[in-house]
Scaffold this active site. Structure first.
Site, PDB file in Angstrom:
ATOM      1  CE1 TYR A  84      54.287  -0.306  14.120  1.00 24.45           C
ATOM      2  CE2 TYR A  84      54.224  -0.531  11.731  1.00 24.45           C
ATOM      3  CZ  TYR A  84      53.767   0.073  12.893  1.00 24.45           C
ATOM      4  OH  TYR A  84      52.806   1.039  12.832  1.00 24.45           O
ATOM      5  CB  CYS A  85      54.690  -6.054  17.250  1.00 19.40           C
ATOM      6  SG  CYS A  85      56.213  -6.877  17.749  1.00 19.40           S
ATOM      7  CD  GLN A  86      55.228  -0.643  21.809  1.00 18.53           C
ATOM      8  OE1 GLN A  86      54.309  -0.475  21.014  1.00 18.53           O
ATOM      9  NE2 GLN A  86      55.923   0.369  22.293  1.00 18.53           N
TER      10      GLN A  86
END
Length: 123
Positions: A84-86
């Protein structure tokens, strides 16, 4: 003007091609699906260290997408990878790199960390 239009069309075609190719190796999971499997997987936050320190999913390791090539040894190819990232763009780039290196079970959180409602660790 014609060249600009042609360039735009080519960019759109390339983007559509990448999107459909990516669907073959990257599963985008809802938060509920992500929550069901991430504890049995390698949970990796691909954001930059400062973003990670400001808050991350409990149990996640921080391997920024900018360092992923150099840190592949930290990621086991025989276990599922949950990224995941932002918002989802960087985790998709990380997934592409992992796929090229032979990783098979690659998943990402739909909407990224900004959509996460579960437990968060700060600091």
């Amino acid at each position: 003007m014609e060249y600009l239009l042609l360039a735009l069309i080519i960019l759109i075609v390339i983007s559509v091609f990448r999107f459909f190719r990516q669907r073959n190796y990257l599963k985008t999971l809802t938060e509920e699906q992500f929550r069901e499997g991430y504890r049995k997987a390698q949970l990796i936050d691909v954001r930059e260290p400062q973003e990670f320190k400001n808050g991350h999913i409990l149990g996640a390791r921080n391997i920024p997408v900018t360092q992923m090539k150099q840190r592949l040894i930290e990621i086991r190819p025989d276990k599922p990878v949950y990224l995941y990232c932002q918002s989802g763009a960087r985790s998709a780039r990380a997934a592409q790199l992992l796929h090229k290196k032979g990783y098979k079970d690659i998943n990402q959180l739909k909407g990224g960390f900004k959509k996460w409602t579960g437990k968060v660790k700060r600091g």
